[in-house]
Design a protein around this motif. Sequence first.
Motif, short mmCIF file in Angstrom:
data_model
loop_
_atom_site.label_atom_id
_atom_site.label_comp_id
_atom_site.label_asym_id
_atom_site.label_seq_id
_atom_site.Cartn_x
_atom_site.Cartn_y
_atom_site.Cartn_z
N UNK A 166 1.99 87.88 -63.01
CA UNK A 166 2.52 89.22 -62.78
C UNK A 166 2.18 90.18 -63.93
N UNK B 260 15.89 73.97 -75.14
CA UNK B 260 17.20 74.50 -74.74
C UNK B 260 18.04 73.46 -74.00
N UNK B 261 17.78 72.20 -74.29
CA UNK B 261 18.55 71.13 -73.65
C UNK B 261 19.55 70.57 -74.67
N UNK C 28 17.39 60.44 -72.46
CA UNK C 28 16.65 61.69 -72.53
C UNK C 28 16.91 62.49 -71.25
N UNK C 29 16.88 63.82 -71.38
CA UNK C 29 16.92 64.62 -70.15
C UNK C 29 15.64 64.40 -69.36
N UNK C 30 14.53 64.31 -70.08
CA UNK C 30 13.27 63.98 -69.43
C UNK C 30 12.37 63.34 -70.45
N UNK C 31 11.43 62.52 -69.99
CA UNK C 31 10.43 62.02 -70.92
C UNK C 31 9.03 62.52 -70.60
N UNK D 231 9.19 81.25 -71.15
CA UNK D 231 10.26 80.28 -70.90
C UNK D 231 10.88 79.79 -72.20
N UNK E 60 13.92 58.97 -68.77
CA UNK E 60 14.76 60.16 -68.83
C UNK E 60 15.51 60.37 -67.52
N UNK E 61 16.55 61.18 -67.58
CA UNK E 61 17.33 61.50 -66.39
C UNK E 61 16.44 62.10 -65.30
N UNK E 62 15.50 62.97 -65.71
CA UNK E 62 14.60 63.57 -64.72
C UNK E 62 13.80 62.50 -63.99
N UNK E 63 13.29 61.54 -64.74
CA UNK E 63 12.44 60.53 -64.12
C UNK E 63 13.24 59.68 -63.13
N UNK E 64 14.53 59.45 -63.44
CA UNK E 64 15.35 58.71 -62.49
C UNK E 64 15.71 59.56 -61.26
N UNK F 266 9.91 69.86 -62.04
CA UNK F 266 11.22 70.50 -62.12
C UNK F 266 11.14 71.69 -63.06
N UNK G 282 12.29 74.40 -65.88
CA UNK G 282 12.94 74.19 -67.17
C UNK G 282 14.45 74.36 -67.08
N UNK H 198 16.08 71.29 -65.93
CA UNK H 198 16.17 70.28 -66.99
C UNK H 198 17.32 70.59 -67.94
N UNK H 199 17.52 71.88 -68.18
CA UNK H 199 18.58 72.27 -69.10
C UNK H 199 19.97 71.91 -68.56
N UNK I 261 21.47 66.99 -67.11
CA UNK I 261 22.32 65.90 -67.58
C UNK I 261 23.78 66.15 -67.23
N UNK I 262 24.23 67.39 -67.38
CA UNK I 262 25.62 67.70 -67.05
C UNK I 262 25.86 67.56 -65.54
N UNK J 102 6.82 84.74 -56.70
CA UNK J 102 7.36 84.97 -58.04
C UNK J 102 8.64 84.18 -58.23
N UNK K 141 11.12 86.78 -63.14
CA UNK K 141 9.98 87.68 -63.33
C UNK K 141 10.33 89.11 -62.90
N UNK K 142 11.32 89.23 -62.01
CA UNK K 142 11.77 90.56 -61.61
C UNK K 142 13.15 90.86 -62.19
#
Lengths: 668, 668
Positions: free
Chosen positions: A169, A308-309, A321-324, A333, B147-151, B167, B169, B172-173, B176-177, B329, B333-334
């Motif tokens: 954009x 920011x995690x 980990x949140x992610x690997x 970002x 990592x949690x993401x991978x699971x 995913x 960002x 990811x932030x 975990x919560x 978008x 971005x907006x």
Amino acid sequence: MSEALVVFTPSGKRGRFPVGTKLLEAARRLGVDIDSVCGGRALCGRCQVNVGEGSFAKHGIDSSAERLSGFTATEERYRSRKGLAAGRRLSCQTLLEGDVVIDVPPESQVHKQVVRKRAEVREIAIDPMTTLHFVEVQEPDMHDPRGDLERLLEAMRTQWQLEGLSADLHVLQGLQKALRKGAWKVTAAVHGGNRIVAVWPGFTDRIYGLAVDIGSTTIAAHLCDLASGEVVASSGLMNPQIRFGEDLMSRVSYVMMNPGGEVEMTAAVREALASLAREVAKEAGVETDKIMDAVFVGNPVMHHLLLGIDPTELGGAPFALALDSALDLRAAELGLQDAMNRGASIYVLPCIAGHVGADAAGVVLSETPYLRDEVSLVVDVGTNAEIVLGNKNKLLACSSPTGPAFEGAQISGGQRAAPGAIERVRIDRETLEPRFKVIGCDLWSDEAGFAEAIGRTGVTGICGSGIIEVLAEMFLAGIVSKDGVIDGGMAGRTARVQPEGRTFSYLLHDGEPCIRITQTDVRAIQLAKAALYAGSKLLMEHFGVEQVDRVMLAGAFGSHIDTTYAMVLGLIPDCDLNKVQAAGNAAGTGARIALLNRAARREIEQVVERIEKIETAIEPKFQQHFVEAMAFPHKTGSYVHLTKAVTLPEPKELAGEEGEGRRRRRRG
Amino acid sequence: MSEALVVFTPSGKRGRFPVGTKLLEAARRLGVDIDSVCGGRALCGRCQVNVGEGSFAKHGIDSSAERLSGFTATEERYRSRKGLAAGRRLSCQTLLEGDVVIDVPPESQVHKQVVRKRAEVREIAIDPMTTLHFVEVQEPDMHDPRGDLERLLEAMRTQWQLEGLSADLHVLQGLQKALRKGAWKVTAAVHGGNRIVAVWPGFTDRIYGLAVDIGSTTIAAHLCDLASGEVVASSGLMNPQIRFGEDLMSRVSYVMMNPGGEVEMTAAVREALASLAREVAKEAGVETDKIMDAVFVGNPVMHHLLLGIDPTELGGAPFALALDSALDLRAAELGLQDAMNRGASIYVLPCIAGHVGADAAGVVLSETPYLRDEVSLVVDVGTNAEIVLGNKNKLLACSSPTGPAFEGAQISGGQRAAPGAIERVRIDRETLEPRFKVIGCDLWSDEAGFAEAIGRTGVTGICGSGIIEVLAEMFLAGIVSKDGVIDGGMAGRTARVQPEGRTFSYLLHDGEPCIRITQTDVRAIQLAKAALYAGSKLLMEHFGVEQVDRVMLAGAFGSHIDTTYAMVLGLIPDCDLNKVQAAGNAAGTGARIALLNRAARREIEQVVERIEKIETAIEPKFQQHFVEAMAFPHKTGSYVHLTKAVTLPEPKELAGEEGEGRRRRRRG
């Protein structure tokens, strides 16, 4: 139409083309690796070739014919502006008129290699994620209602064979002005071959990338020319998160105690990155607008805080980990859009496990144990030691809780490596008198002029490498026993061994402050080195080897310590000393490799995926190895020949392996 | 193992499966279109089927066997919580035990159809870009360092067969919560089948999308349930850019005169969108966090200003758009990330040409002239008229400079459609006395109680549809000649025709203010209608037709005006009056279609690409048609039968074609 044969060296690719074909065109059609940013308009000079020098007969070519069109006015103009060596032609301006051999010099190849100084490591082939493309765009008129973007895309398609591109954009927001300012000639930056991320009016041929190792203590950045791979500026900063806690776990605790504390720490590290980016750009005389790519590595806590995690989960079992996986991000970002081009992309290397981070992945990418037959042990010492072991068949990783003693913390006179810190120590075997060197001074403490040379800084403490050396020397001189006890009996031989409560200490420097090595200090180093050794040993056992073929010591500590002393103390398993190497800031080098070579990103992602992760905390054998490794030297006893070593090498330089380009370092 | 036959209606898909197979599983394996968010855990109730009602014999099934496992406790729990009609089962809980016919009701189909009220338009198949997936994620432990993401990704792969997801960002932030809060059960929103854009703890089964038509004057938003397609709330706002200029060109001028003015206007429209999003969410009782998708349409200037693109180039020849392609978008971005889910995606329809915008593309998508054999003329009247003509073989588009007269601007007593504005007019052919209706009052001006009914608002002016009617009535009554001259001779028959300088006017309303139709007003409407007619005629000529089969009038003006009067005045070419339809806010409907059906996005992109764009400014014939169309009625004369029309239809409602769900409108 008559044809002519052209042979390109060094590739040996050859083919016949109609007389009048441009050399650049012939090269492209043969798949010869030849660079161009301007698309054949004699602006960039990247497509230079050597002519008239080939051994024609060898290639079956008669050397008598007129072979190429004459030197053009365009080339003359390029020569007068930017210079062109004798025998060089611009292949985009030179037409084939007879059979020829054309040599493509290394700097004209797209995928040229960056030479690394260490012979044992792989060279880096330049193939960055972002590429530049100069185009001439058709002007709009009333008969052609297409948008400016669509006409730019058509130019990219017809002039560069790039299909299916999209545009960010922010590119669209600036596109109309760029096209008009550049009189319908612009240079587009394309990320990953599919996304236009920047457009500049006119011709631009240099963009840059930032490789950053985000350590808990220091953040080190290299700015690289994405065309040559050269490091054009380097700089380091203290990690501003230090105000939230010296080491990693105290920062995690800060978040646990202060919910939302991760937001402050994330902001702090991102601001530091932005200021580093501006600083290296300024030093290299480059606009931040030309920084198009960045690669970050860091340990898991730094990795999470950068993104920011909340790192809280890393503070306790099961250390999730949140992610690997690796991450592809945009500058915005991470809030870095004002410190680089708004379209800059950011790549974060994958983490290996909860305590083995993206920095360890960077070390693996730099040292490539996964490409070797021999079994390598790769160690990066920080607050935790990150340890990787293996070869091309199998890789293992673990982290080992060394604590911060190797970094000078929790040692009575300890400090970080900084001017005034003792970094080298020798103890006379007879008199038991020490001599030492401090950071920032070239003289030994017993040399004339030392006091003047150190000046007002004075001797302020002892850093990690100094602690290793003084302990190893104390051990070699018999002041410390195998079990790590400072021998009170030595008090009879030297006044430097002094009682301290029920134990003894060794007075290394009698000044302000006094620097002593206490029994507690010896125990702290014993615990650290036992943890490091036990981690290595555990991996060796899982791998099924008794001995490793090669040891790479990465990071600042690994660069500072003398490997001989490291082995005297039993920090690392037995290995031929010639095969023990300091890898410099290998994590940062790994970041630089991922910055310069896009395939390296997929490579390290795949390697990390197949690394077997060992969690020391749940391995009963780890405790056993740990206890066994407490003694100096450890039980294998094979270190013994080292005690005969009399000429110890001079201290190594702090600087990492690659010294190309200007570089600057702060010692924090 | 014994098998059983299952036949699904209405698809007729059938197959044999082992006894004990879940109905949902059997349906999936046969490719039967059946919905589920919870993945077969009896939470969402989307997979309901009708059992025991099929005409078994017809499908060759003996009706005597025991066919399905019994009603389960789980289903009973679902019934008590959310209700379950008699004869309904949850197909995820029901096992096949014999041959059966199973009916999948429309609401259980993923790709259910949203019924539109107008018979002539295509229904919308629900297939949104963002889908919901409930998963149970494996807890981390010390033996599994992933990592949690991978699971989570593994759960998406094994429980939903979704491979290769990435995913965002912000996901990811918060991951975990969310996982811990949901006790390792979460609902993930997936965009485009490849990107996780949101994760909520526990089970969530409703997400929403926003379809917005950004007009120069008003911005209209519909909030839709992405599962049912239902409009759950609607709202409109004045476009706050009006403070920078009433019409488009005055806003472009504002930017030309005030460099950077586009930044203010962009901020204004984005703030309006954010506040609309919050408003419709509040009205529907939905958290903005559940708005996952938005589709925007608007004319080229609005389109550019929304995107933060300086519209200056649209203000002069060659009227180059920055881009015409559609755009995908992210909300951020907006600047809309706080008014919807941070992971919300935004789609902007393509523009057709420099004066034919994404709103026209929306109209085309809603009215689908490209699917018909008959030749349709689709007209959206604003400050410019956007005109599309064609059928499934060929489509043409142009814009025609009608100016703002149809919107009540530049007319002596003119105003926008708002309470107090005259919208309907009748003139007695004998007495030449008028009667009228005003917006906000159901009575005609000559009916008893009119004065009380309009109350304090009074009669404030005349809006676009009123102007059309009064002029047509004046023409039919002989007050205005074919050439558009107010006949001074009529002053002898009625005091309402009065001299005004060297010309005459007609007094429509003697009040405060007085509302007169002046000679200048007649000329303004003549110019506007000639432009509209000439544009249509030009396209017909390019297409090669003398007459169109169907006319769709889109937009507020098209909904308000009486099509009979439009034809009396010659706004549109001859056509069977039954084939002239008001399409309502077709641009907004097009946005809603693109919101609910992902394939519609590719469809309109491809259609727009093949629309032939005609630039009226460079077509010599346009001027000729324009001059010829100035007269009332235009020269074809075939309108004549209309003058016999005596019973004119009652005014149409303002509301668009689709009235599902709650809706609310403001008249601006």
